[in-house]
Scaffold this active site. Structure first.
Site, PDB file in Angstrom:
ATOM      1  N   LYS A   1      40.726  44.396  72.255  1.00  0.00           N
ATOM      2  CA  LYS A   1      40.155  43.519  71.229  1.00  0.00           C
ATOM      3  C   LYS A   1      40.042  44.235  69.873  1.00  0.00           C
ATOM      4  O   LYS A   1      40.038  43.603  68.832  1.00  0.00           O
ATOM      5  CB  LYS A   1      38.770  43.017  71.649  1.00  0.00           C
ATOM      6  CG  LYS A   1      38.720  42.272  72.970  1.00  0.00           C
ATOM      7  CD  LYS A   1      39.408  40.922  72.913  1.00  0.00           C
ATOM      8  CE  LYS A   1      39.095  40.051  74.107  1.00  0.00           C
ATOM      9  NZ  LYS A   1      39.702  40.533  75.361  1.00  0.00           N
TER      10      LYS A   1
HETATM   11  C1  LIG Z   1      40.340  39.884  76.309  1.00  0.00           C
HETATM   12  C2  LIG Z   1      40.967  40.707  77.344  1.00  0.00           C
HETATM   13  C3  LIG Z   1      42.064  40.241  78.074  1.00  0.00           C
HETATM   14  C4  LIG Z   1      42.632  38.844  77.900  1.00  0.00           C
HETATM   15  O1  LIG Z   1      43.219  38.631  76.640  1.00  0.00           O
HETATM   16  P1  LIG Z   1      43.419  37.142  76.097  1.00  0.00           P
HETATM   17  O2  LIG Z   1      43.907  37.280  74.714  1.00  0.00           O
HETATM   18  O3  LIG Z   1      42.056  36.506  76.164  1.00  0.00           O
HETATM   19  O4  LIG Z   1      44.371  36.476  77.008  1.00  0.00           O
HETATM   20  C5  LIG Z   1      42.637  41.091  79.000  1.00  0.00           C
HETATM   21  N1  LIG Z   1      42.132  42.328  79.216  1.00  0.00           N
HETATM   22  C6  LIG Z   1      41.072  42.801  78.537  1.00  0.00           C
HETATM   23  C7  LIG Z   1      40.549  44.147  78.853  1.00  0.00           C
HETATM   24  C8  LIG Z   1      40.474  42.022  77.565  1.00  0.00           C
HETATM   25  O5  LIG Z   1      39.426  42.506  76.891  1.00  0.00           O
END
Ligand SMILES: *Cc1c(COP(=O)(O)O)cnc(C)c1O
Length: 495
Positions: A112
């Protein structure tokens, strides 16, 4: 380039305006009215550039109302200054059988950060560009990683405040600690009695509550979003698909024009959708494989064309993917159909019945690009253990879901180079990872777990996680899911 709503009520905004607004007035998501095209020369030219320089080139295709200086400044503040613990920012770890794109070298050790370091910069620049006087209050619903990354990205950024809602029992202990110890003078962190979808639905309801928003506006506050529905969240993610391709070119693993595939651990469909934009821009992609955990609503959708959220919700060891409504799918449906009225109808069906069916023709178009697979917790644990044995690499639980799906796909005879998108540091999900590696976790606290994992791993414990040991808890509010709006109002008025 103008930005329009996936549901047709077009406000024809610039990217700066779309980033400030977050969500379109009709409840739709902002999308570029056309997808910019790049050629192979553009892609090859990225090979010799730093991640920051690659980012400026890719972002400039979409943020046409920002100047080069503005984009360069935003990118430097987001990815420069040692904020990431790897110079490459998003390093590609090339192994024998596949490559791993590590997106977790930022301040909160999860992918993120790739978007949430940049979004606040794009937003504060947008506020200046548009002469917006209101303070922007960022509302976030999080299944764990978004919340902390948004807090880090927005803390003490001028003209902004941020409130984060997380499901009381739906995040890992480390994720909780990261959030409740958050520093900064413009931040609030609130637990919600419910699961992630409750928190997300609550936030969506606040955004669409007209009178409430008008009341806040009069008080000089506008609401906005840092969830992956904001265009400013999505656009930074397109960069690393190009960057990974450029790294394979540079390493001589592919020739310009060769197709590669990505397997992406998916929740809200933001990460993988960025790959779709990269492909539509001209990046040579064979398949984007959508990997899910037991909450495999997307696997079913990609197989049948029926999206049906009427199902049990499971808490898994990959909690950032424990999601039943993947908001960004709406953008894909728009780009595949170019039919906002149809998208609006499906989204209405989803809201009313929890289900919609896109039909065979649309499904075929989607399947031409997207593969899908899923792994339950047992398979995920097995994969962590196998990968450690075979590659001497420790994958976190989310990455392992994708790794498993990637291996299954390759074992079906697909030959093109595969990139597994790795979304979290294994330290962040240390208890599950250690258990998968056959280690006892009995009686160990968070920090003993980190140390134990450190003993097996070549990467050190990330600084942000190590510092949690002595950090003070600053946020302990818990609210009912019906009381979220009240919490926002109180925070908006607070000094
Ligand atoms: C948010 C997240 C995901 C999923 O990503 P999206 O964009 O919501 O599909 C996968 N792995 C981790 C560790 C995340 O923080």
């Amino acid at each position: 380039m103008k930005y329009i709503s996936t549901r047709g009520n077009n406000q024809n905004m610039t990217s700066a305006q779309a980033i400030i607004a977050g969500l379109a007035k009709d409840g739709g998501l902002f999308v570029p009215e056309s997808i910019p095209q790049v050629d192979m020369e553009f892609i090859q030219s990225l090979s010799d550039l730093s991640y920051q320089q690659r980012a400026v080139k890719v972002l400039s295709c979409f943020l046409t109302d920002y100047t080069q200086e503005e984009i360069t400044g935003c990118v430097e503040r987001a990815y420069g200054n040692g904020k990431f613990d790897d110079k490459a920012v998003a390093p590609l770890n090339i192994m024998d059988d596949l490559s791993v794109l590590e997106l977790w070298h930022g301040p909160t050790s999860a992918f993120k950060d790739m978007a949430l370091q940049l979004l606040p910069q794009l937003l504060s620049t947008a506020l200046k560009k548009t002469g917006e006087k209101n303070q922007v209050l960022i509302l976030v619903a999080t299944s764990g990683d978004t919340g902390k990354a948004a807090l880090e990205g927005f803390r003490d950024v001028d003209q902004t405040k941020i409130i984060v809602f997380y499901p009381e029992n739906g995040v890992s202990r480390i994720q909780r600690l990261q959030m409740v110890t958050q520093q900064g003078n413009n931040v609030a962190v609130t637990a919600v009695k419910g699961n992630f979808d409750d928190a997300q639905s609550g936030v969506k309801a606040i955004f669409s509550h007209k009178e409430f928003n008008e009341k806040l506006n009069e008080a000089g506050v506008s609401l906005s979003s840092a969830n992956s529905i904001n265009w400013g969240r999505l656009v930074p993610q397109i960069v690393y698909y190009f960057s990974a391709y450029a790294d394979l070119l540079k390493a001589g693993k592919i020739k310009a024009g060769d197709k590669i595939s990505f397997t992406v651990p998916t929740g809200n469909f933001g990460d993988i959708l960025a790959g779709y934009y990269a492909m539509r821009m001209g990046l040579p992609v064979a398949k984007l494989i959508c990997a899910s955990n037991t909450n495999n609503v997307l696997t079913d959708f990609l197989k049948t064309g029926v999206y049906d959220r009427n199902r049990d919700f499971y808490k898994t060891i990959s909690p950032s993917m424990d999601i039943l409504i993947s908001s960004n799918l709406e953008r894909l449906l728009y780009h595949v159909t170019d039919d906002a009225a149809q998208v609006a109808k499906w989204m209405q069906e989803l809201a009313e019945k929890g289900r919609y069916d896109v039909g065979a023709e649309v499904l075929a178009k989607i399947q031409a690009v997207f593969g899908c697979d899923w792994a339950d917790d047992a398979k995920t644990m097995d994969t962590i253990n196998e990968v450690y044995g075979k590659n001497h690499y420790i994958a976190d639980t989310h990455t392992a879901v994708a790794w498993r799906s990637a291996e299954d796909y390759m074992s079906q005879g697909h030959q093109e180079p595969m990139i597994v998108v790795s979304t979290a540091s294994p330290y962040k999900f240390n208890e599950s990872v250690l258990t998968a590696l056959g280690q006892s976790v009995d009686g160990l606290d968070e920090f003993q777990l980190l140390d134990k994992l450190q003993a097996m791993n070549s990467f050190p414990i990330p600084a942000g996680l190590a510092a949690l040991k002595d950090a003070q808890v600053r946020h302990s509010v818990v609210v009912e899911k019906t009381a979220m709006e009240k919490a926002v109002e109180a925070f908006a008025k607070a000094e």
